[in-house]
Write an enzyme that holds these catalytic residues in place. Structure first.
Site, mmCIF file in Angstrom:
data_model
loop_
_atom_site.group_PDB
_atom_site.id
_atom_site.type_symbol
_atom_site.label_atom_id
_atom_site.label_comp_id
_atom_site.label_asym_id
_atom_site.label_seq_id
_atom_site.Cartn_x
_atom_site.Cartn_y
_atom_site.Cartn_z
ATOM 1 N N HIS A 146 0.830 -1.209 0.000
ATOM 2 C CA HIS A 146 0.000 0.000 0.000
ATOM 3 C C HIS A 146 0.863 1.257 0.000
ATOM 4 C CE1 HIS A 146 -3.918 -1.629 0.156
ATOM 5 N NE2 HIS A 146 -3.895 -2.072 1.390
ATOM 6 N N CYS A 208 -0.512 1.177 -5.644
ATOM 7 C CA CYS A 208 -1.579 1.940 -6.310
ATOM 8 C C CYS A 208 -1.098 3.348 -6.684
ATOM 9 C CB CYS A 208 -2.800 2.049 -5.401
ATOM 10 S SG CYS A 208 -3.593 0.464 -5.050
#
Length: 275
Positions: A146, A208
């Site tokens: 993440h 991401c």
């Protein structure tokens, strides 16, 4: 009475503002301690392993990779396949494969089997269906993490890496070095670049992007290069890194000092008017 309430309100705003300002840094620092402990416990557990133990784990992982390379890439493993997958390169029984080190962006994170949210909230996940990091040809390891979490930094700064940068994988008794040779932004369903390339040893780091939007995936791929520990020790000795908590404190102290001075001036004026 109103003056006292005003002073209390000002103090409350100060405390709440300080908590909001420091929360990301303090939380990231505490998570960093947990990650460091997980890595330390992993290394301590390895101390009890014999050369035969290491050889057995490496042989099993290499055979697993060879089977992947000879078949069709599939990221959706069956329950039976997942059961086998979870036993590969898990010498400590904790699910930790090893740890990822990216010195120039301050990353030192444990690598776990799988990419479940419980894994990605505390470290780096290894994508099932991709090769395990064994330092052998015809392998492509995919590691996911993440970025932008309020409680942990993780791979937030991965976008700062450029071609030619290096990162390390510490796996059991081996250290593998990878030099970034490709950086791409793709849609989540565009997985072709994660496939195994015959004769190559790749590791791709995935996170991401854009920051906070997360509609695409940033792929930072590294190709294995020789690891020179002595040269790295010289570079590391000359480098100085500061934690986010340290930086936050350096920023917060002057701000708090200014606010405290303003608070004292306001309090002093109220006190003098009351005389």
């Amino acid at each position: 009475m109103k003056k006292n309430l005003s002073t209390v309100f000002f103090a409350a705003v100060l405390i709440v503002g300080l908590c909001i300002f420091l929360y990301p840094s303090v939380s990231n620092y505490l998570n960093g301690l947990k990650q460091s402990k997980a890595i330390a416990d992993y290394n301590t557990a390895l101390d009890s392993m014999t050369p035969e133990d290491y050889s057995s784990f490496w042989q099993t992982a290499i055979l697993y990779n060879e089977k992947l390379a000879s078949g069709v890439m599939d990221f959706n493993l069956t329950d039976e396949e997942m059961e086998e997958y979870n036993t590969i390169l898990d010498p400590t029984g904790t699910g930790i494969i090893g740890y990822l080190e990216i010195e120039n962006i301050g990353v030192n994170l444990p690598i776990y089997h799988g990419v479940e949210e419980s894994v990605l909230s505390v470290g780096i996940g290894h994508l099932p269906g991709t090769s395990f990091p064994t330092g052998t040809a015809s392998t492509h390891t995919v590691l996911s993490g993440h970025r932008g979490l309020p409680s942990a930094e993780l791979l937030t700064n991965l976008d700062q890496m450029i071609e030619g940068d290096t990162f390390l994988l510490h796996i059991m008794d081996q250290v593998f070095a990878y030099e970034v040779d490709s950086i791409n932004i793709v849609l989540p369903n565009e997985t072709e670049s994660l496939y195994i390339y015959d004769g190559e040893d790749y590791v791709t780091l995935v996170t991401c992007t854009p920051y906070g939007v997360n509609t695409h995936r940033l792929l930072v791929r590294g190709k294995r290069v020789d690891y020179n520990q002595e040269e790295r020790l010289i570079i590391t000795a000359d480098a100085t890194m500061y934690s986010t908590l340290t930086v936050a404190i350096f920023i917060a102290v002057p701000i708090l000092l200014v606010i405290f001075i303003v608070f004292m001036i306001r309090t002093s004026k109220h006190f003098n008017k009351g005389k």
